[in-house]
Structure formats: C-alpha cells, structure tokens
Design a protein around this motif. Sequence first.
Motif, mmCIF file in Angstrom:
data_model
loop_
_atom_site.group_PDB
_atom_site.id
_atom_site.type_symbol
_atom_site.label_atom_id
_atom_site.label_comp_id
_atom_site.label_asym_id
_atom_site.label_seq_id
_atom_site.Cartn_x
_atom_site.Cartn_y
_atom_site.Cartn_z
ATOM 1 N N ASP A 29 7.480 12.502 39.707
ATOM 2 C CA ASP A 29 6.043 13.822 39.535
ATOM 3 C C ASP A 29 6.776 13.830 38.046
ATOM 4 O O ASP A 29 7.630 13.308 37.483
ATOM 5 C CB ASP A 29 6.949 14.968 40.049
ATOM 6 C CG ASP A 29 6.511 14.517 41.600
ATOM 7 O OD1 ASP A 29 6.295 13.197 42.557
ATOM 8 O OD2 ASP A 29 6.956 15.668 41.926
ATOM 9 N N GLY A 30 5.513 13.853 37.560
ATOM 10 C CA GLY A 30 5.198 14.241 36.346
ATOM 11 C C GLY A 30 4.408 14.866 35.745
ATOM 12 O O GLY A 30 3.157 15.077 36.357
ATOM 13 N N ARG A 31 4.160 15.720 34.758
ATOM 14 C CA ARG A 31 3.288 16.454 33.732
ATOM 15 C C ARG A 31 3.301 16.093 32.821
ATOM 16 O O ARG A 31 4.458 16.736 31.797
ATOM 17 C CB ARG A 31 2.928 17.971 34.470
ATOM 18 C CG ARG A 31 1.621 18.105 33.893
ATOM 19 C CD ARG A 31 2.331 19.981 34.415
ATOM 20 N NE ARG A 31 2.999 20.713 34.833
ATOM 21 C CZ ARG A 31 3.447 21.950 34.837
ATOM 22 N NH1 ARG A 31 2.934 22.053 35.497
ATOM 23 N NH2 ARG A 31 4.994 22.314 34.764
ATOM 24 N N TYR A 32 1.871 16.176 32.469
ATOM 25 C CA TYR A 32 1.568 16.333 30.195
ATOM 26 C C TYR A 32 0.460 18.003 30.005
ATOM 27 O O TYR A 32 -0.352 17.358 30.668
ATOM 28 C CB TYR A 32 1.099 14.927 29.487
ATOM 29 C CG TYR A 32 0.603 15.245 28.464
ATOM 30 C CD1 TYR A 32 1.640 15.779 27.928
ATOM 31 C CD2 TYR A 32 -0.307 15.145 28.373
ATOM 32 C CE1 TYR A 32 1.141 15.561 25.933
ATOM 33 C CE2 TYR A 32 -0.734 15.922 26.597
ATOM 34 C CZ TYR A 32 0.063 15.614 25.377
ATOM 35 O OH TYR A 32 -0.279 15.681 24.042
ATOM 36 N N GLY A 33 0.940 18.666 29.578
ATOM 37 C CA GLY A 33 0.130 20.042 28.596
ATOM 38 C C GLY A 33 0.864 21.057 30.339
ATOM 39 O O GLY A 33 1.632 20.875 31.366
ATOM 40 N N ASP A 34 -0.211 21.934 30.718
ATOM 41 C CA ASP A 34 -0.046 22.876 31.763
ATOM 42 C C ASP A 34 -1.186 22.891 32.699
ATOM 43 O O ASP A 34 -1.258 23.714 33.088
ATOM 44 C CB ASP A 34 -1.023 24.464 30.460
ATOM 45 C CG ASP A 34 -2.078 24.241 29.779
ATOM 46 O OD1 ASP A 34 -2.921 23.206 30.330
ATOM 47 O OD2 ASP A 34 -3.135 25.246 29.592
ATOM 48 N N ILE A 35 -1.840 21.296 32.832
ATOM 49 C CA ILE A 35 -2.137 21.053 33.921
ATOM 50 C C ILE A 35 -1.264 21.809 35.455
ATOM 51 O O ILE A 35 -0.022 21.608 35.137
ATOM 52 C CB ILE A 35 -2.664 19.872 34.364
ATOM 53 C CG1 ILE A 35 -3.982 19.595 35.547
ATOM 54 C CG2 ILE A 35 -1.778 19.290 34.121
ATOM 55 C CD1 ILE A 35 -4.819 18.723 35.356
ATOM 56 N N ALA A 36 -1.805 22.286 36.366
ATOM 57 C CA ALA A 36 -1.445 22.158 37.769
ATOM 58 C C ALA A 36 -1.767 21.813 38.615
ATOM 59 O O ALA A 36 -3.281 22.751 38.872
ATOM 60 C CB ALA A 36 -0.018 23.281 37.870
ATOM 61 N N ILE A 37 -0.733 21.205 40.135
ATOM 62 C CA ILE A 37 -1.446 21.554 41.198
ATOM 63 C C ILE A 37 -1.234 22.672 42.088
ATOM 64 O O ILE A 37 -0.084 23.204 42.277
ATOM 65 C CB ILE A 37 -1.082 20.334 42.143
ATOM 66 C CG1 ILE A 37 -1.584 18.823 41.399
ATOM 67 C CG2 ILE A 37 -1.541 20.101 43.559
ATOM 68 C CD1 ILE A 37 -1.147 17.366 41.767
ATOM 69 N N THR A 38 -2.521 22.976 43.162
ATOM 70 C CA THR A 38 -1.996 24.707 43.337
ATOM 71 C C THR A 38 -2.104 24.957 44.646
ATOM 72 O O THR A 38 -1.572 25.533 45.402
ATOM 73 C CB THR A 38 -3.104 25.760 42.407
ATOM 74 O OG1 THR A 38 -4.643 25.481 43.188
ATOM 75 C CG2 THR A 38 -3.093 25.454 41.179
ATOM 76 N N LYS A 39 -2.979 23.535 45.782
ATOM 77 C CA LYS A 39 -2.849 23.438 46.805
ATOM 78 C C LYS A 39 -3.482 22.425 47.023
ATOM 79 O O LYS A 39 -4.585 21.851 46.737
ATOM 80 C CB LYS A 39 -4.289 24.766 47.121
ATOM 81 C CG LYS A 39 -4.103 24.819 48.577
ATOM 82 C CD LYS A 39 -4.697 26.580 48.809
ATOM 83 C CE LYS A 39 -4.847 26.037 50.609
ATOM 84 N NZ LYS A 39 -6.183 27.178 50.776
ATOM 85 N N VAL A 40 -3.089 21.801 48.397
ATOM 86 C CA VAL A 40 -3.622 20.705 48.815
ATOM 87 C C VAL A 40 -3.986 20.449 50.352
ATOM 88 O O VAL A 40 -2.825 21.111 51.020
ATOM 89 C CB VAL A 40 -2.185 19.602 48.682
ATOM 90 C CG1 VAL A 40 -2.724 17.984 49.451
ATOM 91 C CG2 VAL A 40 -2.059 18.765 47.376
ATOM 92 N N THR A 41 -4.572 20.538 51.127
ATOM 93 C CA THR A 41 -5.464 20.250 52.475
ATOM 94 C C THR A 41 -5.858 19.429 52.624
ATOM 95 O O THR A 41 -6.457 18.626 51.834
ATOM 96 C CB THR A 41 -6.521 21.623 52.573
ATOM 97 O OG1 THR A 41 -5.611 22.718 51.713
ATOM 98 C CG2 THR A 41 -6.633 21.568 53.710
ATOM 99 N N VAL A 42 -5.317 18.196 54.148
ATOM 100 C CA VAL A 42 -5.616 17.487 54.450
ATOM 101 C C VAL A 42 -6.030 17.812 55.745
ATOM 102 O O VAL A 42 -6.053 19.028 56.954
ATOM 103 C CB VAL A 42 -4.401 16.456 54.905
ATOM 104 C CG1 VAL A 42 -4.328 15.451 55.748
ATOM 105 C CG2 VAL A 42 -3.167 16.374 54.118
ATOM 106 N N ASN A 43 -7.655 17.332 55.844
ATOM 107 C CA ASN A 43 -8.192 17.600 57.227
ATOM 108 C C ASN A 43 -8.399 19.138 58.054
ATOM 109 O O ASN A 43 -8.291 19.322 58.842
ATOM 110 C CB ASN A 43 -7.742 16.834 58.429
ATOM 111 C CG ASN A 43 -8.272 16.117 59.355
ATOM 112 O OD1 ASN A 43 -9.540 16.393 59.650
ATOM 113 N ND2 ASN A 43 -7.611 16.413 61.146
ATOM 114 N N GLY A 44 -8.577 19.597 57.055
ATOM 115 C CA GLY A 44 -8.916 21.018 57.679
ATOM 116 C C GLY A 44 -6.992 22.507 57.305
ATOM 117 O O GLY A 44 -8.171 23.531 58.148
ATOM 118 N N GLY A 45 -6.118 21.087 57.411
ATOM 119 C CA GLY A 45 -5.183 22.304 58.136
ATOM 120 C C GLY A 45 -5.068 21.240 59.530
ATOM 121 O O GLY A 45 -3.946 21.574 60.256
ATOM 122 N N GLU A 46 -5.101 20.666 59.399
ATOM 123 C CA GLU A 46 -5.348 19.941 60.948
ATOM 124 C C GLU A 46 -4.449 18.351 61.354
ATOM 125 O O GLU A 46 -4.882 17.689 60.003
ATOM 126 C CB GLU A 46 -6.036 19.619 62.064
ATOM 127 C CG GLU A 46 -7.303 20.880 62.167
ATOM 128 C CD GLU A 46 -6.220 22.228 63.482
ATOM 129 O OE1 GLU A 46 -5.838 21.584 64.442
ATOM 130 O OE2 GLU A 46 -6.562 23.503 63.380
#
Length: 249
Positions: A29-46
Amino acid sequence: MRIRTTAATAAVVGALALSAVAVPSAQADGRYGDIAITKVTVNGGENVIVGTSAVEKFSVTVKAADDSGIEAADINLRGPAFGYLSTSDTQCSGSTCTAKFVVDPKVDLLYSNDTAGTWYVDAWVDAYDGDFVWTEKAKSFKLQRASKITANASPEPVKKGKTITVTGKLTRANWDTFKYHGYSNQSVKLQFKKKGAKSYTTVKTVKTSSTGALKTTVKASADGHWRYSFAGTSTTPAVSAGGDYLDVK
C-alpha cells in the motif's frame, strides 16, 4: 477479462495490466498527498454467485476524497489459486469510481473450482492534482459456486404419528464440468412449517452423503411444509428448498 489460474500467467497478466498505469504489481500500500479511499463496495454488498452457464455481471465502487477531486482509478480483483479479474470499464464521477466486471463461467472460470472463496479488491486512485493512493485488499468479498437443494416428503397423505421419509440433494456448480455436482459431508437443517404458520422451525440436522444426497425420517404430526436448508460455506452460498407440502390425516 479472465481469471488466471496459474502463478506464471497471473504474474504476466498482472504486470501487463498494471504497467499501463504505472502500478507495481508487487508493491505494498502507498499514497502521495492527502488523497484517501473512504469506502469500497462490491456487488451492492452481496456475494458474487456464479453458476455453470449464465454470465454474471457486477460492479465495484470505490469512493475517495481529495481536495482537487478524483480523476481516475484502476480496480482489480484477486482471489485463491491465483484468481485474477481486471476490467477496462471503469468510470469516475465526483468522488466515486465504478468498475464493471463480467464473469463467464465457461471462459473466466475454466477448470478453476479452487478460485471460489474470499477475494480482494486492489485499487489505485488518482486525483487531479497528482495525488494518488494504492491499496491492496481494500475490500474482501466472496466469489461462490452457485448451489441448489431439493426436498421431498413421503408417503403422502400419511396418518398422524406415522413415520415419513424426507429425501433431497445438495448440489453446487462445478466449473470443471459446467454441471451441478453433489456437495458431500455438509450439515443441512431439516425444517418444518406447520399449516398456517409464518416461519420454519428446525427439526434436526442431517449430513449429506458422498453424492450430496439427504435422507432422514421423522414422525408426521400435522399438515405442513418440509424443506432442507443449507447455511452455506465460504465457497458456496446458502440455499433452501421450496417447501414440500405433506397432508396428514
């Protein structure tokens, strides 16, 4: 798009797919700057459930935050036995990027029963100001082999207090043969819903045979529906039979 089932193939394809956006396939995992992943959803949660012939379509959404806005994303899926899915159909709007996946069991899952189970989302997201974030295993989900179950109570009609036999079979999709095969040595609940009742009650638990067959006996007490209900496993979804109505005299 194809699930890769060998280490060598997965490595080559992964490298090719990721090199196009300069993502090192083995990078943590890595990051540059202040960007962030806040939520991931697959198939509407199913869970994603795939049978033996029908094409399964599902989406993965990745939400991210950055003060300049989200420009693009690269989203890939990894699973057991070097399973791998990628797609060129990813669109970003506002803070949300959506990747659309298509799984054809006769193409993407060829000879790959071992790829059923827990999968992970790997996501790379770019912001307009050059910030980026790369996260492996940003989300987990289940890719499962579709299941079926049957139930039949006999004889019918039957006198109250007499013994009845409830038979059935639990099967699941086999991606080697593209047929449904018996699921052996699984615990399955025998359930009864009395006439007029709104829900089923578990009577006993039965184990499937080496061919997925189910068979047990109980005493007939009242009119109602009998069924078998399977709770599911990591590789196979839960399933319940349609109730078989038994008339008790």
